[in-house]
Design a protein around this motif. Sequence first.
Motif, PDB file in Angstrom:
ATOM      1  N   ALA A 254       0.825  -1.210   0.000  1.00 27.92           N
ATOM      2  CA  ALA A 254       0.000   0.000   0.000  1.00 27.92           C
ATOM      3  C   ALA A 254       0.857   1.257   0.000  1.00 27.92           C
ATOM      4  O   ALA A 254       0.592   2.204  -0.744  1.00 27.92           O
ATOM      5  N   ALA A 255       1.907   1.278   0.810  1.00 30.09           N
ATOM      6  CA  ALA A 255       2.770   2.465   0.891  1.00 30.09           C
ATOM      7  C   ALA A 255       3.497   2.705  -0.427  1.00 30.09           C
ATOM      8  O   ALA A 255       3.610   3.850  -0.895  1.00 30.09           O
ATOM      9  N   ALA A 256       4.014   1.647  -1.047  1.00 25.18           N
ATOM     10  CA  ALA A 256       4.743   1.792  -2.312  1.00 25.18           C
ATOM     11  C   ALA A 256       3.821   2.276  -3.423  1.00 25.18           C
ATOM     12  O   ALA A 256       4.160   3.199  -4.182  1.00 25.18           O
ATOM     13  N   TRP A 257       2.649   1.670  -3.533  1.00 24.90           N
ATOM     14  CA  TRP A 257       1.737   2.033  -4.609  1.00 24.90           C
ATOM     15  C   TRP A 257       1.082   3.387  -4.375  1.00 24.90           C
ATOM     16  O   TRP A 257       0.672   4.055  -5.327  1.00 24.90           O
ATOM     17  N   ASN A 258       0.993   3.816  -3.128  1.00 26.41           N
ATOM     18  CA  ASN A 258       0.459   5.145  -2.859  1.00 26.41           C
ATOM     19  C   ASN A 258       1.394   6.251  -3.328  1.00 26.41           C
ATOM     20  O   ASN A 258       0.987   7.415  -3.438  1.00 26.41           O
TER      21      ASN A 258
ATOM     22  N   ARG B 148      -3.747   1.497 -11.798  1.00 27.05           N
ATOM     23  CA  ARG B 148      -4.601   1.656 -10.621  1.00 27.05           C
ATOM     24  C   ARG B 148      -3.986   0.973  -9.413  1.00 27.05           C
ATOM     25  O   ARG B 148      -3.631  -0.205  -9.462  1.00 27.05           O
ATOM     26  N   PRO B 149      -3.842   1.684  -8.282  1.00 29.79           N
ATOM     27  CA  PRO B 149      -3.261   1.074  -7.084  1.00 29.79           C
ATOM     28  C   PRO B 149      -4.230   0.116  -6.415  1.00 29.79           C
ATOM     29  O   PRO B 149      -5.432   0.117  -6.716  1.00 29.79           O
ATOM     30  N   PRO B 150      -3.740  -0.693  -5.489  1.00 28.94           N
ATOM     31  CA  PRO B 150      -4.630  -1.605  -4.762  1.00 28.94           C
ATOM     32  C   PRO B 150      -5.498  -0.849  -3.774  1.00 28.94           C
ATOM     33  O   PRO B 150      -5.346   0.362  -3.579  1.00 28.94           O
ATOM     34  N   ALA B 151      -6.407  -1.578  -3.149  1.00 26.11           N
ATOM     35  CA  ALA B 151      -7.205  -0.984  -2.085  1.00 26.11           C
ATOM     36  C   ALA B 151      -6.282  -0.516  -0.961  1.00 26.11           C
ATOM     37  O   ALA B 151      -5.093  -0.860  -0.915  1.00 26.11           O
ATOM     38  N   ASN B 152      -6.818   0.247  -0.053  1.00 24.59           N
ATOM     39  CA  ASN B 152      -6.001   0.845   1.009  1.00 24.59           C
ATOM     40  C   ASN B 152      -5.253  -0.181   1.840  1.00 24.59           C
ATOM     41  O   ASN B 152      -4.220   0.126   2.433  1.00 24.59           O
ATOM     42  N   ASP B 153      -5.774  -1.416   1.881  1.00 27.49           N
ATOM     43  CA  ASP B 153      -5.083  -2.435   2.664  1.00 27.49           C
ATOM     44  C   ASP B 153      -3.969  -3.119   1.866  1.00 27.49           C
ATOM     45  O   ASP B 153      -3.300  -4.023   2.375  1.00 27.49           O
ATOM     46  N   GLY B 154      -3.769  -2.688   0.614  1.00 28.53           N
ATOM     47  CA  GLY B 154      -2.681  -3.236  -0.193  1.00 28.53           C
ATOM     48  C   GLY B 154      -3.011  -4.535  -0.889  1.00 28.53           C
ATOM     49  O   GLY B 154      -2.189  -5.050  -1.648  1.00 28.53           O
TER      50      GLY B 154
END
Length: 276
Positions: free
Chosen positions: A43-47, A152-158
């Motif tokens: 999640a942190a990387a994709w954010n 598109r990034p993953p959901a907030n939980d990664g």
Amino acid sequence: MAVIDKSRLLAGGVVLLAGLLAVMGCGRRPVAVLPRPPAATVAAAWNRLAAVNSLESRGIIRMTAADGEKNAGRIRLLAAAPDRLKIQWLTPWQTVAWQLLLNRQQFWLTDSKEKTTYYGRLADWRSNHGCRRQLWWWRYLEMLAGWSELLRPPANDGRGERPLRAAHWPAVERVEYLVTADGRLPAGKIIRFANGEEWRLELADFEELPAGKVFPRRWTITTPRATLTLLLAAPRLNPPLGGTVFAYRQDSFALREFRCQQESQPAQREGEKPQK
């Protein structure tokens, strides 16, 4: 593209293309990824990936088909989420040799030399695998028409369960999000479709943006049919792109509907491959 006229890609174009390919890092090793990263790391990387609603860039596109055929070209690319795309293959004189346009699941392929545009709908081709294998240009459209979904990034939980998908894709069963070995950047994703097919996206050559955001200038998309590499030079994120940018406006060209049994005709007409 497999049918670009060689007479329009002469020695000057070959030198420019070779130079750009070298500068932009052809032949690089695959990005090292972190095996089974924690959801929080994903999640942190994709954010960090910048939100992209529209995109404008020049660059290089390269394709290696499963049958070993290879080609490359210099392009101008414009895109707007979720499903609008324009790719123009450029001559050494910066004129447009070919243009592939997608707008709301309709596509137009324009041959500037012949002043002809072939058009159709994605829904008419996506389930016809026999015809898709014949189309040199379909590979580009199939792999890039879902460009906004690829980023598109993953959901907030990664984890990214229940992923959305591009309209022309088969049903998506699962997406695995990849992170660089240091855990800091998105490295790509593996998309597994319900029909058993698997695609792999690799992101690299990140441009640092304000507020800690990044954007990849190199995309590599691998499917069972081909591998596509897109190298972007100085991409512009979120420029204003009006609806007319993606409207077919070449009224002086002949407009011809593309039917399945006729799909290979443009390639047969010229039979030329681009300079490599």
